[in-house]
Design a protein around this motif. Structure first.
Motif, PDB file in Angstrom:
ATOM      1  N   CYS A   1      17.723 -45.657  28.564  1.00 22.82           N
ATOM      2  CA  CYS A   1      17.104 -45.150  29.792  1.00 22.82           C
ATOM      3  C   CYS A   1      17.501 -43.694  30.036  1.00 22.82           C
ATOM      4  CB  CYS A   1      17.523 -45.996  30.986  1.00 22.82           C
ATOM      5  SG  CYS A   1      16.920 -47.694  30.906  1.00 22.82           S
ATOM      6  N   SER A   2      16.621 -42.968  30.734  1.00 19.33           N
ATOM      7  CA  SER A   2      16.867 -41.560  31.051  1.00 19.33           C
ATOM      8  C   SER A   2      17.989 -41.393  32.068  1.00 19.33           C
ATOM      9  CB  SER A   2      15.602 -40.912  31.614  1.00 19.33           C
ATOM     10  OG  SER A   2      14.540 -41.041  30.713  1.00 19.33           O
ATOM     11  N   MET A   3      18.016 -42.255  33.064  1.00 17.33           N
ATOM     12  CA  MET A   3      19.009 -42.135  34.122  1.00 17.33           C
ATOM     13  C   MET A   3      20.352 -42.678  33.634  1.00 17.33           C
ATOM     14  SD  MET A   3      18.533 -43.168  38.136  1.00 17.33           S
ATOM     15  CE  MET A   3      18.318 -44.910  37.847  1.00 17.33           C
ATOM     16  N   GLU A   4      21.384 -41.882  33.760  1.00 21.35           N
ATOM     17  CA  GLU A   4      22.707 -42.262  33.281  1.00 21.35           C
ATOM     18  C   GLU A   4      23.167 -43.570  33.925  1.00 21.35           C
ATOM     19  OE1 GLU A   4      27.198 -40.429  33.208  1.00 21.35           O
ATOM     20  OE2 GLU A   4      25.507 -39.047  33.243  1.00 21.35           O
ATOM     21  N   GLY A   5      23.650 -44.483  33.104  1.00 20.04           N
ATOM     22  CA  GLY A   5      24.154 -45.749  33.596  1.00 20.04           C
ATOM     23  C   GLY A   5      23.091 -46.808  33.847  1.00 20.04           C
ATOM     24  N   ALA A   6      21.824 -46.452  33.689  1.00 21.17           N
ATOM     25  CA  ALA A   6      20.747 -47.416  33.943  1.00 21.17           C
ATOM     26  C   ALA A   6      20.641 -48.411  32.792  1.00 21.17           C
ATOM     27  CB  ALA A   6      19.424 -46.685  34.113  1.00 21.17           C
ATOM     28  N   THR A   7      20.296 -49.632  33.123  1.00 17.08           N
ATOM     29  CA  THR A   7      20.133 -50.684  32.135  1.00 17.08           C
ATOM     30  C   THR A   7      18.686 -51.147  32.154  1.00 17.08           C
ATOM     31  OG1 THR A   7      22.388 -51.400  32.537  1.00 17.08           O
ATOM     32  CG2 THR A   7      20.953 -52.951  31.399  1.00 17.08           C
TER      33      THR A   7
ATOM     34  N   SER B   1       6.708 -39.705  34.423  1.00 16.86           N
ATOM     35  CA  SER B   1       6.980 -39.912  32.999  1.00 16.86           C
ATOM     36  C   SER B   1       7.771 -41.189  32.784  1.00 16.86           C
ATOM     37  CB  SER B   1       7.794 -38.740  32.440  1.00 16.86           C
ATOM     38  OG  SER B   1       7.066 -37.560  32.531  1.00 16.86           O
ATOM     39  N   PRO B   2       7.659 -41.787  31.589  1.00 15.67           N
ATOM     40  CA  PRO B   2       8.468 -42.970  31.300  1.00 15.67           C
ATOM     41  C   PRO B   2       9.946 -42.661  31.533  1.00 15.67           C
ATOM     42  CG  PRO B   2       6.873 -42.618  29.565  1.00 15.67           C
ATOM     43  CD  PRO B   2       6.817 -41.408  30.459  1.00 15.67           C
ATOM     44  N   GLN B   3      10.676 -43.639  32.018  1.00 18.74           N
ATOM     45  CA  GLN B   3      12.077 -43.457  32.356  1.00 18.74           C
ATOM     46  C   GLN B   3      13.016 -43.854  31.226  1.00 18.74           C
ATOM     47  OE1 GLN B   3      13.009 -42.092  35.754  1.00 18.74           O
ATOM     48  NE2 GLN B   3      11.046 -41.430  34.932  1.00 18.74           N
ATOM     49  N   GLY B   4      12.439 -44.182  30.086  1.00 19.96           N
ATOM     50  CA  GLY B   4      13.248 -44.546  28.933  1.00 19.96           C
ATOM     51  C   GLY B   4      12.427 -44.454  27.661  1.00 19.96           C
ATOM     52  N   LEU B   5      13.126 -44.407  26.556  1.00 19.10           N
ATOM     53  CA  LEU B   5      12.491 -44.237  25.252  1.00 19.10           C
ATOM     54  C   LEU B   5      11.501 -45.351  24.925  1.00 19.10           C
ATOM     55  CD1 LEU B   5      12.531 -42.390  22.765  1.00 19.10           C
ATOM     56  CD2 LEU B   5      14.375 -43.814  21.857  1.00 19.10           C
ATOM     57  N   TYR B   6      11.797 -46.576  25.329  1.00 20.78           N
ATOM     58  CA  TYR B   6      10.955 -47.711  24.955  1.00 20.78           C
ATOM     59  C   TYR B   6      10.108 -48.232  26.110  1.00 20.78           C
ATOM     60  CZ  TYR B   6      14.254 -47.357  21.168  1.00 20.78           C
ATOM     61  OH  TYR B   6      15.026 -46.874  20.158  1.00 20.78           O
ATOM     62  N   GLU B   7      10.002 -47.453  27.174  1.00 17.37           N
ATOM     63  CA  GLU B   7       9.187 -47.865  28.319  1.00 17.37           C
ATOM     64  C   GLU B   7       7.713 -47.581  28.029  1.00 17.37           C
ATOM     65  OE1 GLU B   7      10.649 -47.459  32.444  1.00 17.37           O
ATOM     66  OE2 GLU B   7       8.895 -46.193  32.711  1.00 17.37           O
ATOM     67  N   PRO B   8       6.841 -48.579  28.203  1.00 16.08           N
ATOM     68  CA  PRO B   8       5.415 -48.352  27.985  1.00 16.08           C
ATOM     69  C   PRO B   8       4.888 -47.272  28.933  1.00 16.08           C
ATOM     70  CG  PRO B   8       5.878 -50.693  28.156  1.00 16.08           C
ATOM     71  CD  PRO B   8       7.129 -49.965  28.555  1.00 16.08           C
ATOM     72  N   GLN B   9       3.998 -46.449  28.421  1.00 15.55           N
ATOM     73  CA  GLN B   9       3.370 -45.430  29.256  1.00 15.55           C
ATOM     74  C   GLN B   9       1.866 -45.601  29.179  1.00 15.55           C
ATOM     75  OE1 GLN B   9       3.780 -41.361  27.484  1.00 15.55           O
ATOM     76  NE2 GLN B   9       5.139 -42.397  26.052  1.00 15.55           N
ATOM     77  N   LEU B  10       1.197 -45.425  30.312  1.00 12.10           N
ATOM     78  CA  LEU B  10      -0.256 -45.501  30.312  1.00 12.10           C
ATOM     79  C   LEU B  10      -0.821 -44.412  29.411  1.00 12.10           C
ATOM     80  CD1 LEU B  10      -1.172 -46.112  34.051  1.00 12.10           C
ATOM     81  CD2 LEU B  10      -1.821 -47.540  32.122  1.00 12.10           C
ATOM     82  N   CYS B  11      -1.866 -44.748  28.695  1.00 13.66           N
ATOM     83  CA  CYS B  11      -2.537 -43.755  27.871  1.00 13.66           C
ATOM     84  C   CYS B  11      -3.017 -42.628  28.798  1.00 13.66           C
ATOM     85  CB  CYS B  11      -3.705 -44.423  27.144  1.00 13.66           C
ATOM     86  SG  CYS B  11      -4.257 -43.513  25.708  1.00 13.66           S
ATOM     87  N   LYS B  12      -2.792 -41.372  28.409  1.00 14.18           N
ATOM     88  CA  LYS B  12      -3.107 -40.218  29.252  1.00 14.18           C
ATOM     89  C   LYS B  12      -4.600 -40.067  29.517  1.00 14.18           C
ATOM     90  CE  LYS B  12      -0.890 -37.149  26.669  1.00 14.18           C
ATOM     91  NZ  LYS B  12      -0.327 -35.868  26.228  1.00 14.18           N
ATOM     92  N   GLU B  13      -4.936 -39.439  30.640  1.00 12.41           N
ATOM     93  CA  GLU B  13      -6.328 -39.097  30.947  1.00 12.41           C
ATOM     94  C   GLU B  13      -6.877 -38.237  29.821  1.00 12.41           C
ATOM     95  OE1 GLU B  13      -6.433 -37.042  34.699  1.00 12.41           O
ATOM     96  OE2 GLU B  13      -6.818 -38.910  35.765  1.00 12.41           O
ATOM     97  N   GLY B  14      -8.138 -38.493  29.446  1.00  9.00           N
ATOM     98  CA  GLY B  14      -8.765 -37.711  28.388  1.00  9.00           C
ATOM     99  C   GLY B  14      -8.428 -38.222  26.997  1.00  9.00           C
ATOM    100  N   TYR B  15      -7.662 -39.306  26.929  1.00  8.29           N
ATOM    101  CA  TYR B  15      -7.271 -39.926  25.663  1.00  8.29           C
ATOM    102  C   TYR B  15      -7.513 -41.428  25.765  1.00  8.29           C
ATOM    103  CZ  TYR B  15      -4.853 -35.603  24.482  1.00  8.29           C
ATOM    104  OH  TYR B  15      -4.559 -34.303  24.200  1.00  8.29           O
ATOM    105  N   TYR B  16      -7.551 -42.080  24.630  1.00  2.00           N
ATOM    106  CA  TYR B  16      -7.587 -43.542  24.599  1.00  2.00           C
ATOM    107  C   TYR B  16      -6.589 -44.022  23.561  1.00  2.00           C
ATOM    108  CZ  TYR B  16     -10.623 -43.351  20.420  1.00  2.00           C
ATOM    109  OH  TYR B  16     -11.141 -43.121  19.168  1.00  2.00           O
ATOM    110  N   CYS B  17      -6.104 -45.225  23.762  1.00  2.00           N
ATOM    111  CA  CYS B  17      -5.085 -45.799  22.881  1.00  2.00           C
ATOM    112  C   CYS B  17      -5.633 -47.093  22.282  1.00  2.00           C
ATOM    113  CB  CYS B  17      -3.805 -46.054  23.661  1.00  2.00           C
ATOM    114  SG  CYS B  17      -3.072 -44.538  24.350  1.00  2.00           S
TER     115      CYS B  17
END
Length: 144
Positions: A30-36, A90-106
């Motif tokens: 996670c991005s925030m220190e100490g977060a689980t 923005s995602p709060q961690g490396l493995y957090e799912p993020q919505l596909c950005k506007e103007g893009y598709y996933c």
């Protein structure tokens, strides 16, 4: 809710991921220190455990390594404020799912493609949507 479903829900809420480094000290993706992070894969059907849902982008997930499977991290105070105000955070961690950005598709969770000309792709698109008749949709359009 039956006892079995209730037990699974309780266990999933209590399951928190700790990644232990070689020295044995607890670390977190996670991005925030100490977060689980909360392991999303503990609460979804086996067929979805090693991936993200349609319309999400998860470029760091390796389906063969469950330590990289989707996990939600607690948001920073600013991210919480933004999300409550319906703003992007923005995602709060490396493995957090993020919505596909506007103007893009996933089309899958590892791929994010620019929306082609003649189509538009709002945030969270898993496929481009055909532009309405007489509307102009250049490459990368998020709205028709």
């Amino acid at each position: 809710m039956n006892l079995r479903a209730g037990t699974r829900l309780l266990l999933s809420l209590l399951m928190w991921a700790w990644i232990v480094d070689s020295a044995g000290a607890a670390a977190s993706p996670c991005s925030m220190e100490g977060a689980t992070p909360f392991l999303i894969w503990m609460t979804v059907p086996p067929s979805l455990q090693a991936s993200c849902l349609p319309g999400f982008y998860c470029p760091f997930i390796n389906p063969l390594d469950n330590s990289t499977w989707p996990a939600i991290c607690p948001p920073t105070p600013q991210c919480t404020k933004d999300r409550l105000g319906r703003k992007f955070c923005s995602p709060q961690g490396l493995y957090e799912p993020q919505l596909c950005k506007e103007g893009y598709y996933c089309p899958d969770f590892l791929t994010q493609k620019i929306c082609p000309e003649g189509y538009y792709c709002p945030m969270g698109s898993s496929s481009p949507r055909r532009c309405p008749v007489l509307a102009s949709c250049p490459e990368g359009s998020a709205k028709s």
